[in-house]
Enzyme design. Structure first.
Site, PDB file in Angstrom:
ATOM      1  N   ASP A  67       0.822  -1.212   0.000  1.00  0.00           N
ATOM      2  CA  ASP A  67       0.000   0.000   0.000  1.00  0.00           C
ATOM      3  C   ASP A  67       0.853   1.259   0.000  1.00  0.00           C
ATOM      4  O   ASP A  67       2.082   1.201   0.162  1.00  0.00           O
ATOM      5  CB  ASP A  67      -0.957   0.001   1.211  1.00  0.00           C
ATOM      6  CG  ASP A  67      -0.290  -0.441   2.514  1.00  0.00           C
ATOM      7  OD1 ASP A  67       0.948  -0.322   2.609  1.00  0.00           O
ATOM      8  OD2 ASP A  67      -0.990  -0.890   3.425  1.00  0.00           O
ATOM      9  N   ASN A 136      -7.322  -3.017  14.340  1.00  0.00           N
ATOM     10  CA  ASN A 136      -8.703  -3.315  13.953  1.00  0.00           C
ATOM     11  C   ASN A 136      -8.794  -4.518  13.007  1.00  0.00           C
ATOM     12  O   ASN A 136      -9.854  -4.806  12.467  1.00  0.00           O
ATOM     13  CB  ASN A 136      -9.358  -2.072  13.323  1.00  0.00           C
ATOM     14  CG  ASN A 136      -8.663  -1.636  12.034  1.00  0.00           C
ATOM     15  OD1 ASN A 136      -7.785  -2.327  11.526  1.00  0.00           O
ATOM     16  ND2 ASN A 136      -9.072  -0.502  11.493  1.00  0.00           N
ATOM     17  N   HIS A 138      -7.048  -4.888  10.153  1.00  0.00           N
ATOM     18  CA  HIS A 138      -6.771  -4.654   8.730  1.00  0.00           C
ATOM     19  C   HIS A 138      -5.468  -5.311   8.315  1.00  0.00           C
ATOM     20  O   HIS A 138      -4.553  -5.502   9.134  1.00  0.00           O
ATOM     21  CB  HIS A 138      -6.801  -3.153   8.375  1.00  0.00           C
ATOM     22  CG  HIS A 138      -5.631  -2.344   8.839  1.00  0.00           C
ATOM     23  ND1 HIS A 138      -5.722  -0.996   9.117  1.00  0.00           N
ATOM     24  CD2 HIS A 138      -4.326  -2.665   9.065  1.00  0.00           C
ATOM     25  CE1 HIS A 138      -4.539  -0.536   9.467  1.00  0.00           C
ATOM     26  NE2 HIS A 138      -3.677  -1.532   9.449  1.00  0.00           N
ATOM     27  N   GLU A 143      -9.537  -2.162   5.326  1.00  0.00           N
ATOM     28  CA  GLU A 143     -10.155  -1.842   6.602  1.00  0.00           C
ATOM     29  C   GLU A 143     -11.435  -2.658   6.819  1.00  0.00           C
ATOM     30  O   GLU A 143     -12.095  -3.049   5.854  1.00  0.00           O
ATOM     31  CB  GLU A 143     -10.513  -0.343   6.634  1.00  0.00           C
ATOM     32  CG  GLU A 143      -9.313   0.604   6.498  1.00  0.00           C
ATOM     33  CD  GLU A 143      -8.554   0.812   7.797  1.00  0.00           C
ATOM     34  OE1 GLU A 143      -8.426  -0.146   8.585  1.00  0.00           O
ATOM     35  OE2 GLU A 143      -8.070   1.940   8.027  1.00  0.00           O
TER      36      GLU A 143
END
Ligand code: PGA
Length: 243
Positions: A67, A136, A138, A143
């Site tokens: 990313d 979280n 990801h 996400e």
């Protein structure tokens, strides 16, 4: 999944580096999926050490990063291109043209996403994909959501992700709001996945990744369906092989 637990982060870094090095030793033109963030810094140092000892070459290797932030100049020290140069690429013999990071400053981001997928399709599949994990759940910047993307796409970062990454910037305002990330489909196509999880504060999300329901609300839980995932961690977690 195979779970390897380590007493120290130094041991973990060495083992993770050794696995990546072994892939390149067995296939000199291996395609490696690379990750950024705090997690891989130590293992990249170990790879550089091994390179400096003359024990490995990356001359034929190719890399694709997961990313990149949208709108952050590549010259910004926290761009993932700059991170990769500083932590790995500038210190090994990989050819610059064989290192790929999505261009978060492309005038047409959708076209850039398609270009990245096309390159991955032509040169892949990835032999070894390195992953960290967000608090979280990801992976890359995929996400938690009601749906996940198969292809590379532009994602709006969750506020907890921006909060977590604030430590690399002067303030929350400076943390980009968007990123380009490889989609789940590409990640899942890798022949082998190495998930590195450091710090006891990630034990809960790692437990949900390993043992919880497979859900788009914990993108990393999809890894349960991949045939070859190695998890390396210093967290105190168990992998339940049956219910
Ligand atoms: P970290 O980030 O390595 O900085 O904890 C991991 C991630 O968000 O994927």
């Amino acid at each position: 999944m195979i779970l390897h637990k380590f007493k120290t982060q130094a041991d973990l870094d060495r083992a993770a580096a050794d696995l990546i090095i072994s892939v390149v030793r067995s296939k000199t033109n291996a395609v490696l999926g690379m990750a950024t963030g705090g997690t891989p810094v130590g293992l990249y140092k170990e790879i550089v050490k091994t390179y400096q000892q003359g024990l490995i070459s990356f001359k034929e290797a190719r890399t694709f990063n997961l990313d990149e932030y949208v709108g952050l100049p590549v010259t910004h020290p926290e761009s993932y291109r700059a991170f990769m140069q500083r932590n790995l690429f500038d210190h090994i013999d990989i050819k610059p043209e064989n290192t790929h990071v999505p261009n978060g400053n492309a005038p047409d981001i959708d076209a850039e996403c398609r270009r990245y997928d096309e390159m991955l399709y032509q040169q892949g599949p990835v032999d070894l994909q390195l992953l960290g994990i967000g608090h979280n759940g990801h992976i890359g910047f995929n996400e938690p959501d009601t749906e996940l993307s198969r292809f590379t796409y532009k994602v709006t970062l969750k506020e907890d992700t921006r909060e977590a990454n604030k430590r690399f910037f002067n303030s929350l305002d400076e943390v980009p709001t968007h990123a380009v990330t490889m989609g789940m489909g590409t990640i899942m196509q890798a022949k082998m996945i190495l998930l590195v999880v450091k710090g006891q504060e990630k034990a809960e999300i790692l437990d949900r990744t390993l043992n919880g329901p497979i859900t788009t609300q914990v993108p990393a839980s999809l890894l349960q369906t991949h045939p070859r995932v190695i998890v390396m961690t210093d967290c105190d977690v168990q992998y339940k092989v049956s219910h």
